[in-house]
Each structure stands twice: as structure tokens, then as C-alpha cells.
Design a protein around this motif. Structure first.
Motif, PDB file in Angstrom:
ATOM      1  N   PRO A 123     -31.563  88.895  93.763  1.00  0.00           N
ATOM      2  CA  PRO A 123     -30.629  88.787  92.634  1.00  0.00           C
ATOM      3  C   PRO A 123     -31.358  88.613  91.314  1.00  0.00           C
ATOM      4  O   PRO A 123     -32.373  87.917  91.232  1.00  0.00           O
ATOM      5  N   HIS A 124     -30.832  89.264  90.272  1.00  0.00           N
ATOM      6  CA  HIS A 124     -31.356  89.028  88.935  1.00  0.00           C
ATOM      7  C   HIS A 124     -31.048  87.592  88.518  1.00  0.00           C
ATOM      8  O   HIS A 124     -29.982  87.050  88.851  1.00  0.00           O
ATOM      9  N   ALA A 125     -31.959  86.992  87.784  1.00  0.00           N
ATOM     10  CA  ALA A 125     -31.706  85.659  87.237  1.00  0.00           C
ATOM     11  C   ALA A 125     -30.535  85.722  86.263  1.00  0.00           C
ATOM     12  O   ALA A 125     -30.347  86.717  85.543  1.00  0.00           O
ATOM     13  N   LEU A 126     -29.745  84.647  86.245  1.00  0.00           N
ATOM     14  CA  LEU A 126     -28.579  84.557  85.361  1.00  0.00           C
ATOM     15  C   LEU A 126     -28.786  83.368  84.421  1.00  0.00           C
ATOM     16  O   LEU A 126     -28.266  82.268  84.662  1.00  0.00           O
ATOM     17  N   PRO A 127     -29.540  83.556  83.335  1.00  0.00           N
ATOM     18  CA  PRO A 127     -29.911  82.414  82.496  1.00  0.00           C
ATOM     19  C   PRO A 127     -28.768  81.805  81.706  1.00  0.00           C
ATOM     20  O   PRO A 127     -28.804  80.615  81.364  1.00  0.00           O
ATOM     21  N   THR A 128     -27.764  82.605  81.368  1.00  0.00           N
ATOM     22  CA  THR A 128     -26.620  82.078  80.624  1.00  0.00           C
ATOM     23  C   THR A 128     -25.331  82.542  81.287  1.00  0.00           C
ATOM     24  O   THR A 128     -25.195  83.711  81.636  1.00  0.00           O
ATOM     25  N   ILE A 129     -24.394  81.623  81.450  1.00  0.00           N
ATOM     26  CA  ILE A 129     -23.089  81.958  82.016  1.00  0.00           C
ATOM     27  C   ILE A 129     -22.012  81.210  81.236  1.00  0.00           C
ATOM     28  O   ILE A 129     -22.044  79.979  81.139  1.00  0.00           O
ATOM     29  N   ALA A 130     -21.076  81.965  80.686  1.00  0.00           N
ATOM     30  CA  ALA A 130     -19.895  81.394  80.047  1.00  0.00           C
ATOM     31  C   ALA A 130     -18.708  81.614  80.964  1.00  0.00           C
ATOM     32  O   ALA A 130     -18.697  82.550  81.770  1.00  0.00           O
ATOM     33  N   ALA A 131     -17.698  80.775  80.868  1.00  0.00           N
ATOM     34  CA  ALA A 131     -16.540  80.872  81.755  1.00  0.00           C
ATOM     35  C   ALA A 131     -15.253  80.598  80.991  1.00  0.00           C
ATOM     36  O   ALA A 131     -15.234  79.788  80.054  1.00  0.00           O
ATOM     37  N   GLY A 132     -14.191  81.251  81.399  1.00  0.00           N
ATOM     38  CA  GLY A 132     -12.889  80.995  80.810  1.00  0.00           C
ATOM     39  C   GLY A 132     -12.201  79.793  81.422  1.00  0.00           C
ATOM     40  O   GLY A 132     -11.269  79.240  80.835  1.00  0.00           O
ATOM     41  N   ASN A 133     -12.666  79.376  82.611  1.00  0.00           N
ATOM     42  CA  ASN A 133     -12.018  78.273  83.325  1.00  0.00           C
ATOM     43  C   ASN A 133     -13.048  77.680  84.279  1.00  0.00           C
ATOM     44  O   ASN A 133     -13.589  78.398  85.132  1.00  0.00           O
ATOM     45  N   GLN A 134     -13.341  76.409  84.132  1.00  0.00           N
ATOM     46  CA  GLN A 134     -14.283  75.752  85.028  1.00  0.00           C
ATOM     47  C   GLN A 134     -14.036  74.251  85.022  1.00  0.00           C
ATOM     48  O   GLN A 134     -13.613  73.686  84.022  1.00  0.00           O
ATOM     49  N   ARG A 135     -14.307  73.630  86.148  1.00  0.00           N
ATOM     50  CA  ARG A 135     -14.234  72.180  86.232  1.00  0.00           C
ATOM     51  C   ARG A 135     -15.575  71.584  85.787  1.00  0.00           C
ATOM     52  O   ARG A 135     -16.625  72.171  86.018  1.00  0.00           O
ATOM     53  N   THR A 136     -15.507  70.416  85.187  1.00  0.00           N
ATOM     54  CA  THR A 136     -16.717  69.783  84.676  1.00  0.00           C
ATOM     55  C   THR A 136     -17.741  69.569  85.775  1.00  0.00           C
ATOM     56  O   THR A 136     -18.942  69.792  85.580  1.00  0.00           O
ATOM     57  N   GLU A 137     -17.281  69.155  86.957  1.00  0.00           N
ATOM     58  CA  GLU A 137     -18.199  68.865  88.054  1.00  0.00           C
ATOM     59  C   GLU A 137     -18.606  70.117  88.825  1.00  0.00           C
ATOM     60  O   GLU A 137     -19.525  70.068  89.648  1.00  0.00           O
ATOM     61  N   LYS A 138     -17.948  71.243  88.553  1.00  0.00           N
ATOM     62  CA  LYS A 138     -18.276  72.502  89.231  1.00  0.00           C
ATOM     63  C   LYS A 138     -18.290  73.633  88.216  1.00  0.00           C
ATOM     64  O   LYS A 138     -17.454  74.524  88.242  1.00  0.00           O
ATOM     65  N   PRO A 139     -19.292  73.626  87.308  1.00  0.00           N
ATOM     66  CA  PRO A 139     -19.338  74.645  86.255  1.00  0.00           C
ATOM     67  C   PRO A 139     -19.815  75.991  86.772  1.00  0.00           C
ATOM     68  O   PRO A 139     -20.421  76.097  87.842  1.00  0.00           O
ATOM     69  N   ALA A 140     -19.574  77.020  85.983  1.00  0.00           N
ATOM     70  CA  ALA A 140     -19.919  78.380  86.386  1.00  0.00           C
ATOM     71  C   ALA A 140     -21.418  78.593  86.514  1.00  0.00           C
ATOM     72  O   ALA A 140     -21.862  79.472  87.254  1.00  0.00           O
ATOM     73  N   ILE A 141     -22.227  77.801  85.810  1.00  0.00           N
ATOM     74  CA  ILE A 141     -23.681  77.968  85.906  1.00  0.00           C
ATOM     75  C   ILE A 141     -24.175  77.729  87.328  1.00  0.00           C
ATOM     76  O   ILE A 141     -25.261  78.165  87.704  1.00  0.00           O
ATOM     77  N   HIS A 142     -23.377  77.076  88.159  1.00  0.00           N
ATOM     78  CA  HIS A 142     -23.754  76.888  89.559  1.00  0.00           C
ATOM     79  C   HIS A 142     -23.867  78.222  90.301  1.00  0.00           C
ATOM     80  O   HIS A 142     -24.540  78.290  91.341  1.00  0.00           O
ATOM     81  N   LEU A 143     -23.227  79.260  89.793  1.00  0.00           N
ATOM     82  CA  LEU A 143     -23.315  80.566  90.449  1.00  0.00           C
ATOM     83  C   LEU A 143     -24.749  81.089  90.477  1.00  0.00           C
ATOM     84  O   LEU A 143     -25.081  81.955  91.286  1.00  0.00           O
ATOM     85  N   ALA A 144     -25.597  80.567  89.589  1.00  0.00           N
ATOM     86  CA  ALA A 144     -26.987  81.009  89.515  1.00  0.00           C
ATOM     87  C   ALA A 144     -27.930  80.132  90.320  1.00  0.00           C
ATOM     88  O   ALA A 144     -29.137  80.390  90.346  1.00  0.00           O
ATOM     89  N   GLN A 145     -27.398  79.107  90.986  1.00  0.00           N
ATOM     90  CA  GLN A 145     -28.232  78.225  91.813  1.00  0.00           C
ATOM     91  C   GLN A 145     -28.316  78.817  93.217  1.00  0.00           C
ATOM     92  O   GLN A 145     -27.663  78.354  94.153  1.00  0.00           O
ATOM     93  N   PHE A 146     -29.138  79.845  93.363  1.00  0.00           N
ATOM     94  CA  PHE A 146     -29.129  80.647  94.578  1.00  0.00           C
ATOM     95  C   PHE A 146     -29.571  79.878  95.824  1.00  0.00           C
ATOM     96  O   PHE A 146     -29.180  80.225  96.932  1.00  0.00           O
ATOM     97  N   LYS A 147     -30.386  78.867  95.666  1.00  0.00           N
ATOM     98  CA  LYS A 147     -30.880  78.127  96.824  1.00  0.00           C
ATOM     99  C   LYS A 147     -29.963  76.977  97.217  1.00  0.00           C
ATOM    100  O   LYS A 147     -30.204  76.314  98.229  1.00  0.00           O
TER     101      LYS A 147
END
Length: 263
Positions: free
Chosen positions: A10-34
Motif C-alpha cells: 500500500p502507498h503511504a497515506l500521510p494526510t487523511i481528512a474525513a467528513g465524519n469521524q469519532r475522536t477515539e477512532k479517527p480516519a488517520i487510523h486507516l493508514a496504520q497498516f500494522k
């Protein structure tokens, strides 16, 4: 007839913005591949989108959201472009809204992988994913965007589908079970025979030298659009350091891969 298997990093995803996310489960977690337990989760079903900038042009011909709480009516739309304005509007590549679970299947754990193969590779810097038709919160573990390396020949016989139990169980002298709980990860092992030199140098060598046995890889063992494609999609790390063995015919190689899958 099954389709030829492919792999990708997978390509690295250094920045991720989201229209809807919970504080404890933000969209940047999508890039935590491990870390498959770190997920993106929305608060309800409004404005379910994520958008990002690779930071430079990347080649893309495959996109997948893994371990998602999709429902039969859930849709996914992928846009790729060179600017944010393009992916928010009219993009050079726009998949349109497609069924997330395709082909339609029902899994016991209620978690599904989307699967979008782009016929011709796209060069893009920006990407956007929109989820529609969903009810309730939407949750997903990883966003995989990359370029496939597809085998030119089928895998050898004696490939293996299995599991590795990370827990332990022992029995005492009186037959009493003592169990240490742990996850059960799926595994896949297969050999690609008769890989010609150009194929190895152009695709497989860069992949194995990049990932070793620590960086995650996605393998779709059979991309054919059947009810079994979900089960034949794996994402994880190689169990052993991959290598190529010279074949009987000069200029050919064989490669055996064994993957421990998080999903």
C-alpha cells in the motif's frame, strides 16, 4: 477458472481528512497498516467520506477498504486526481457509486473488503473515498491504495490455506485445560514457478527488497469476482524473508511466499 494472483504494497497515506469521524477512532487510523485494531469509525451515516494527499504523484490501479462494517446496501465511490478540487468534484478517475460487498456474500463476523481494480493505471496525487447507502456507524480498518504486481503464470500445486493460532493451550496432569487466549490469524503459502527474468526484475525483486518480512503486503490469491474472493484476500506480513531460487532453465526463477494475514 481462477484469475491470476496479484500482490501489492500500500502507498503511504500521510494526510487523511474525513467528513465524519469519532475522536477515539479517527480516519488517520486507516493508514496504520500494522495495527488492524486501530479503526476509523463514524458517528452515524452522514458525510461518510475520507480524502488524502499522497504528497507526490503515485501510480494506482487497486483500491480497497478492509475489515469494514458494510451492509448489503452500502456503496463505495473512488475518485483519483492531481488536485483536491478534482477529487471533490470532477476527477480524472471516478468509479461512481458501486456496491461495497461485490459479489454479494454474508460473512459471520460482519466485516467485508471492497475490491476495485482499475483497468489502466492512474497517476494521481489526491484521492477520495465516499461511502453511501449505509445505515448506522461505518467502521473500517485499513485503506489500501496501490499498484498491483500480477503473476504471469499460475501458482504451483500444493498451495496451502491455513491458520496460525497465537494463543496457547496446555493440559495438566489431570487433563485440565490451561488456555492463554490469542487471535487466530489466517495464513497462505504458495509457489510461483517459472518466473522469467524480466518479470522478476520489473516487479517481484522490488517488492521483496522493499518489504522484507516486516512491511505488510496485500495478496489476492484469486481476483475472480466470485463469492470466495473475500476469503482469498489476505493482508499481512511474510512469515519468512522472501527470496527467489534460480530455475533449471537459465533466466527463470521460482518464488515461495508464506503470509500471516491480519484480516
Amino acid at each position: 477458472m481462477p484469475a491470476l494472483p496479484f500482490m501489492l504494497t500500500p502507498h503511504a497515506l500521510p494526510t487523511i481528512a474525513a467528513g465524519n469521524q469519532r475522536t477515539e477512532k479517527p480516519a488517520i487510523h486507516l493508514a496504520q497498516f500494522k495495527h488492524i485494531g486501530m479503526t476509523w469509525r463514524t458517528n452515524g451515516n452522514g458525510s461518510i467520506w475520507v480524502r488524502g494527499d499522497f504528497g507526490q504523484n503515485r501510480t494506482v490501479d487497486f483500491v480497497s477498504l478492509l475489515q469494514a462494517s458494510a451492509l448489503p446496501g452500502t456503496t463505495i465511490r473512488v475518485r483519483l486526481g492531481t488536485t483536491q478540487a478534482q477529487v471533490d468534484g470532477t476527477a480524472p478517475y471516478d468509479s461512481g457509486a458501486q456496491p461495497f460487498i461485490n459479489p454479494a456474500v454474508s460473512r459471520e463476523d460482519g466485516l467485508y473488503h471492497s475490491h476495485l481494480e482499475i483497468p489502466s493505471p492512474i497517476t494521481a496525487r489526491w484521492w477520495r473515498i465516499d461511502i453511501g447507502g449505509h445505515t448506522g456507524d461505518f467502521e473500517a480498518a485499513n485503506l489500501i491504495i496501490g499498484q498491483k504486481i500480477t503473476a504471469t503464470r499460475y501458482y504451483d500445486r500444493n498451495f496451502e490455506f491455513g491458520v496460525q493460532d497465537l494463543g496457547e493451550q496446555e493440559y495438566g496432569r489431570w487433563g485440565v485445560s490451561e488456555e492463554n487466549e490469542g487471535l487466530i490469524f489466517r495464513t497462505i503459502t504458495f509457489k510461483l514457478p517459472w518466473v522469467v527474468g524480466a518479470e522478476f526484475e520489473g516487479g517481484w525483486r522490488p517488492l521483496i527488497e522493499k518489504v522484507g518480512k516486516r512491511k505488510p503486503v496485500l495478496i489476492c490469491f484469486d481476483p475472480q469476482a466470485t463469492a470466495y474472493r473475500q476469503a482469498k484476500t489476505y493482508f499481512g506480513t511474510f512469515r519468512d524473508t522472501p527470496f527467489a531460487t534460480g530455475g533449471t532453465k537459465p533466466g527463470t526463477y521460482s518464488m515461495e511466499y508464506s503470509l500471516l494475514s491480519y484480516v
